[in-house]
Enzyme design. Structure first.
Site, PDB file in Angstrom:
ATOM      1  N   HIS A  11     -12.801 -11.182  23.309  1.00 16.82           N
ATOM      2  CA  HIS A  11     -11.439 -10.905  23.762  1.00 16.82           C
ATOM      3  C   HIS A  11     -10.415 -11.763  23.024  1.00 16.82           C
ATOM      4  O   HIS A  11     -10.449 -12.989  23.145  1.00 16.82           O
ATOM      5  CB  HIS A  11     -11.395 -11.205  25.269  1.00 16.82           C
ATOM      6  CG  HIS A  11     -10.078 -10.982  25.897  1.00 16.82           C
ATOM      7  ND1 HIS A  11      -9.433 -11.966  26.617  1.00 16.82           N
ATOM      8  CD2 HIS A  11      -9.270  -9.906  25.924  1.00 16.82           C
ATOM      9  CE1 HIS A  11      -8.298 -11.486  27.077  1.00 16.82           C
ATOM     10  NE2 HIS A  11      -8.165 -10.250  26.667  1.00 16.82           N
ATOM     11  N   HIS A  53      -0.628 -11.640  21.352  1.00 14.55           N
ATOM     12  CA  HIS A  53      -0.720 -11.107  22.709  1.00 14.55           C
ATOM     13  C   HIS A  53       0.629 -11.020  23.410  1.00 14.55           C
ATOM     14  O   HIS A  53       1.023  -9.960  23.907  1.00 14.55           O
ATOM     15  CB  HIS A  53      -1.667 -11.978  23.549  1.00 14.55           C
ATOM     16  CG  HIS A  53      -1.794 -11.481  24.952  1.00 14.55           C
ATOM     17  ND1 HIS A  53      -0.947 -11.877  25.969  1.00 14.55           N
ATOM     18  CD2 HIS A  53      -2.657 -10.590  25.509  1.00 14.55           C
ATOM     19  CE1 HIS A  53      -1.289 -11.262  27.094  1.00 14.55           C
ATOM     20  NE2 HIS A  53      -2.323 -10.487  26.837  1.00 14.55           N
TER      21      HIS A  53
HETATM   22  O1  G3P Z   1      -9.488  -5.912  27.293  1.00 21.18           O
HETATM   23  C1  G3P Z   1      -8.191  -5.745  27.715  1.00 21.18           C
HETATM   24  C2  G3P Z   1      -7.497  -7.008  27.996  1.00 21.18           C
HETATM   25  O2  G3P Z   1      -7.253  -7.636  26.787  1.00 21.18           O
HETATM   26  C3  G3P Z   1      -6.253  -6.774  28.744  1.00 21.18           C
HETATM   27  O3  G3P Z   1      -5.637  -7.924  29.164  1.00 21.18           O
HETATM   28  O4  G3P Z   1      -3.783  -9.486  29.069  1.00 21.18           O
HETATM   29  O5  G3P Z   1      -5.779  -9.926  27.765  1.00 21.18           O
HETATM   30  O6  G3P Z   1      -4.254  -8.174  27.076  1.00 21.18           O
HETATM   31  P1  G3P Z   1      -4.835  -8.921  28.210  1.00 21.18           P
HETATM   32 CA    CA Z   2      -5.479  -7.473  25.232  1.00 21.09          CA
END
Ligand code: G3P
Ligand code: CA
Length: 247
Positions: A11, A53
């Site tokens: 992630h 992000h």
């Molecule tokens: O896998 C999706 C996830 O990345 C969504 O949450 O806030 O990390 O973008 P975020």
């Molecule tokens: Ca994400």
């Protein structure tokens, strides 16, 4: 379920160990054995697709203000690593093109259309096509309009909807019906509201179930144990270890 079958998706890269959405984080994911990563995209002021992000620069760079108000040249000048640790001071905000060029053939990408910017999904699809990576990318978003845009503009791409679907949601069936109507491939519920029943229901409808929000090892294990097909996780090494133990 084996490690190979379950989608272990680092992630924002291996973001527990290196600054998220940077080369360092994707390199770390590779080093740990992950072959899939997730990342987030926005537009710069001059229309480049950049990998970061937040809407703003403050948390993960030494800059401040909105990403969308800075040119690519201005964004490139920022330090995107020191916030995580001084050894990462050379890390930079990258374009999606740079990331694809660096990792093509080595990583599969889950590209989240993060900004609420019309056209971003289509331009990201252009980038995927330009790099010959239509088999190596899934487009995801929390926002249905960007998935609709993707389906209309690039129906060959795999798509996944990050949904607030689960036991406390009163609109489960609406989401599932909307996802079916749109022809999406994946439904991506939060790990903490994923249940075996939900996974089974989604499988019956033909969806791949890919969790998100597995921010602890407990939630990571929950995603696996509920029978989901994969999850994003900040510590892919721990997920692979858990999957290995279950073989
Ligand atoms: O896998 C999706 C996830 O990345 C969504 O949450 O806030 O990390 O973008 P975020
Ligand atoms: Ca994400």
């Amino acid at each position: 379920m084996t490690e190979r079958e379950f989608l272990c998706i680092a992630h924002r890269g291996a973001s527990s160990y290196a600054p998220e959405n940077t080369f360092a984080a994707f390199d770390k994911a590779l080093e740990l054995g992950a072959r899939q990563v997730e990342l987030d995209v926005h537009f710069s002021r001059d229309g480049h697709i950049v990998v970061i992000h937040d809407d703003t620069l403050d948390r993960t760079t030494d800059g401040s203000g909105a990403v969308s108000e800075m040119t690519l040249a201005e964004l490139r000048s920022l330090d995107a690593g020191s916030w995580f640790g001084p050894e990462y001071s050379g890390e930079r905000i990258r374009t999606l093109a740079e990331i694809f060029e660096q990792y093509k053939g080595r990583l599969y990408f889950h590209v989240e259309i993060k900004a609420r910017a019309e056209g971003l999904a289509s331009r990201a699809a252009d980038m995927v096509r330009a790099h010959g990576m239509t088999e190596d990318v899934t487009i995801t978003s929390f926002w249905k309009p960007w998935l609709e845009e993707t389906r209309m503009y690039a129906p060959e791409l795999t798509t996944g909807w990050l949904v607030p679907l689960g036991r406390d949601s009163s609109w489960d069936y609406s989401i599932i019906e909307q996802a079916l109507e749109l022809g999406l491939d994946q439904v991506c519920p939060r790990a903490d509201i994923t249940t075996p029943e939900l996974v089974s229901k989604l499988h019956q409808k033909g969806f791949v179930v890919r969790c998100h929000g597995a921010y602890s090892e407990e939630l990571m294990r929950r995603a696996v144990d509920c029978g989901a097909d994969g999850t994003t996780v900040n510590f892919p090494d721990k997920l692979m270890e858990y999957l290995g133990r279950r073989q």
